[in-house]
Motif scaffolding. Structure first.
Motif, PDB file in Angstrom:
ATOM      1  N   VAL A   1       0.847  -1.190   0.000  1.00  0.00           N
ATOM      2  CA  VAL A   1       0.000   0.000   0.000  1.00  0.00           C
ATOM      3  C   VAL A   1       0.886   1.246   0.000  1.00  0.00           C
ATOM      4  CG1 VAL A   1      -1.729   1.294   1.313  1.00  0.00           C
ATOM      5  CG2 VAL A   1      -1.861  -1.204   1.197  1.00  0.00           C
ATOM      6  N   VAL A   2       0.526   2.217  -0.831  1.00  0.00           N
ATOM      7  CA  VAL A   2       1.252   3.477  -0.942  1.00  0.00           C
ATOM      8  C   VAL A   2       0.320   4.595  -0.472  1.00  0.00           C
ATOM      9  CG1 VAL A   2       2.264   5.125  -2.569  1.00  0.00           C
ATOM     10  CG2 VAL A   2       2.658   2.680  -2.866  1.00  0.00           C
ATOM     11  N   THR A   3       0.850   5.506   0.332  1.00  0.00           N
ATOM     12  CA  THR A   3       0.092   6.683   0.759  1.00  0.00           C
ATOM     13  C   THR A   3       0.826   7.908   0.245  1.00  0.00           C
ATOM     14  OG1 THR A   3      -0.623   5.532   2.769  1.00  0.00           O
ATOM     15  CG2 THR A   3      -0.886   7.918   2.729  1.00  0.00           C
ATOM     16  N   VAL A   4       0.074   8.792  -0.421  1.00  0.00           N
ATOM     17  CA  VAL A   4       0.647  10.039  -0.917  1.00  0.00           C
ATOM     18  C   VAL A   4      -0.160  11.215  -0.376  1.00  0.00           C
ATOM     19  CG1 VAL A   4       1.597   9.022  -3.030  1.00  0.00           C
ATOM     20  CG2 VAL A   4      -0.698  10.019  -3.059  1.00  0.00           C
TER      21      VAL A   4
ATOM     22  N   TYR B   1     -10.596  11.665 -10.295  1.00  0.00           N
ATOM     23  CA  TYR B   1      -9.757  12.261  -9.252  1.00  0.00           C
ATOM     24  C   TYR B   1      -8.298  12.328  -9.699  1.00  0.00           C
ATOM     25  CZ  TYR B   1     -13.856  10.734  -6.701  1.00  0.00           C
ATOM     26  OH  TYR B   1     -15.157  10.511  -6.312  1.00  0.00           O
ATOM     27  N   ARG B   2      -7.634  13.422  -9.288  1.00  0.00           N
ATOM     28  CA  ARG B   2      -6.213  13.580  -9.576  1.00  0.00           C
ATOM     29  C   ARG B   2      -5.566  14.254  -8.366  1.00  0.00           C
ATOM     30  NH1 ARG B   2      -6.423  16.274 -14.319  1.00  0.00           N
ATOM     31  NH2 ARG B   2      -6.436  14.266 -15.376  1.00  0.00           N
ATOM     32  N   VAL B   3      -4.385  13.769  -7.982  1.00  0.00           N
ATOM     33  CA  VAL B   3      -3.584  14.397  -6.921  1.00  0.00           C
ATOM     34  C   VAL B   3      -2.284  14.848  -7.569  1.00  0.00           C
ATOM     35  CG1 VAL B   3      -2.351  14.029  -4.754  1.00  0.00           C
ATOM     36  CG2 VAL B   3      -4.616  13.030  -5.067  1.00  0.00           C
ATOM     37  N   THR B   4      -1.995  16.144  -7.440  1.00  0.00           N
ATOM     38  CA  THR B   4      -0.775  16.704  -8.015  1.00  0.00           C
ATOM     39  C   THR B   4       0.149  17.185  -6.904  1.00  0.00           C
ATOM     40  OG1 THR B   4      -1.865  18.849  -8.268  1.00  0.00           O
ATOM     41  CG2 THR B   4      -1.887  17.393 -10.184  1.00  0.00           C
ATOM     42  N   ASP B   5       1.418  17.437  -7.289  1.00  0.00           N
ATOM     43  CA  ASP B   5       2.443  17.853  -6.330  1.00  0.00           C
ATOM     44  C   ASP B   5       2.509  16.895  -5.155  1.00  0.00           C
ATOM     45  OD1 ASP B   5       3.193  20.071  -7.841  1.00  0.00           O
ATOM     46  OD2 ASP B   5       1.681  21.351  -6.886  1.00  0.00           O
ATOM     47  N   ALA B   6       2.326  15.620  -5.437  1.00  0.00           N
ATOM     48  CA  ALA B   6       2.260  14.610  -4.387  1.00  0.00           C
ATOM     49  C   ALA B   6       3.649  14.244  -3.871  1.00  0.00           C
ATOM     50  CB  ALA B   6       1.571  13.353  -4.924  1.00  0.00           C
ATOM     51  N   VAL B   7       3.659  13.885  -2.600  1.00  0.00           N
ATOM     52  CA  VAL B   7       4.867  13.340  -1.962  1.00  0.00           C
ATOM     53  C   VAL B   7       4.440  12.083  -1.221  1.00  0.00           C
ATOM     54  CG1 VAL B   7       6.085  15.538  -1.729  1.00  0.00           C
ATOM     55  CG2 VAL B   7       4.577  14.789   0.093  1.00  0.00           C
ATOM     56  N   ARG B   8       5.357  11.163  -1.083  1.00  0.00           N
ATOM     57  CA  ARG B   8       5.071   9.947  -0.323  1.00  0.00           C
ATOM     58  C   ARG B   8       4.833  10.339   1.123  1.00  0.00           C
ATOM     59  NH1 ARG B   8       6.937   4.115  -1.148  1.00  0.00           N
ATOM     60  NH2 ARG B   8       5.441   3.116   0.228  1.00  0.00           N
ATOM     61  N   ALA B   9       3.789   9.813   1.710  1.00  0.00           N
ATOM     62  CA  ALA B   9       3.428  10.175   3.081  1.00  0.00           C
ATOM     63  C   ALA B   9       3.390   8.938   3.952  1.00  0.00           C
ATOM     64  CB  ALA B   9       2.060  10.866   3.093  1.00  0.00           C
ATOM     65  N   THR B  10       3.517   9.155   5.226  1.00  0.00           N
ATOM     66  CA  THR B  10       3.320   8.065   6.177  1.00  0.00           C
ATOM     67  C   THR B  10       1.873   8.104   6.613  1.00  0.00           C
ATOM     68  OG1 THR B  10       4.028   9.478   7.994  1.00  0.00           O
ATOM     69  CG2 THR B  10       5.711   8.073   6.975  1.00  0.00           C
ATOM     70  N   ARG B  11       1.359   6.951   6.921  1.00  0.00           N
ATOM     71  CA  ARG B  11      -0.053   6.905   7.324  1.00  0.00           C
ATOM     72  C   ARG B  11      -0.222   7.243   8.761  1.00  0.00           C
ATOM     73  NH1 ARG B  11      -2.536   1.447   5.352  1.00  0.00           N
ATOM     74  NH2 ARG B  11      -0.498   0.584   5.507  1.00  0.00           N
TER      75      ARG B  11
END
Length: 189
Positions: free
Chosen positions: A160-163, A179-189
């Motif tokens: 599983v990836v969270t951004v 849906y679109r997510v831009t300027d995303a960075v990998r995030a911790t849940r």
């Protein structure tokens, strides 16, 4: 020149979708005609849904656990609550107020990565509400997918990836995305 490229992309996209349907049909032991007219039960209603629509189906035989709701991460239940209606050759989404409230906000989204580029690091990919079961299959309809454009490449993984990034709720995307997510960075849940 742009018009020609856009016009050429439509038939190519149709061929790609037809190939995905053929592969999915063969894997399920169906003919192309059966696959394009068959339906899968909706988890929410038990009613039949056309293939390639809905939030996706998590096969109980999958080696991957289903996604769990996580506080502070946008819920797939919310994203998949969109309703649609057909209008000539396109699908028109109708988003509930909870989804519309996400538009132009910074959000966290989790899912299973579907690469859109070659290589082990991805800057443009899809997150799916369910894991893919085939390299060439789309596991869900547009309500079960989020297009992601990241600031820095994200290493491909089956986990599983969270951004985290800027969410756009799309009413008339040329590729049919909701849906679109831009300027995303990998995030911790």
């Amino acid at each position: 020149m742009t018009t020609r490229a856009t016009t050429a992309a439509t038939p190519a996209r149709r061929v790609a979708l037809a190939l995905v349907t053929i592969v999915m049909a063969g894997a399920a032991g169906m003919s192309f005609a059966q696959a394009t007219t068959s339906a899968a039960p909706s988890a929410a209603t038990g009613a039949a849904m056309p293939m390639g629509s809905g939030p996706g189906y998590h096969d109980p035989r999958s080696p991957f656990k289903p996604l769990q709701e996580v506080e502070g991460v946008v819920s797939w239940k919310l994203l998949s609550s969109v309703t649609v209606k057909a209008d000539k050759s396109k699908v028109i989404p109708s988003f509930p107020s909870g989804v519309l409230a996400l538009n132009q906000r910074t959000v966290k989204v989790q899912g299973f990565m579907m690469p859109l580029e070659p290589g082990d690091k991805q800057s443009h990919f899809l997150l799916s509400s369910v894991p893919t079961s085939c390299s060439f299959c789309v596991p869900a309809g547009p309500e079960g997918l989020v297009e992601v454009r990241s600031k820095t490449p994200v290493r491909y993984t089956l986990d599983v990836v969270t951004v985290e990034g800027q969410m756009a709720v799309l009413n008339d995307d040329p590729y049919g995305m909701f849906y679109r997510v831009t300027d995303a960075v990998r995030a911790t849940r």
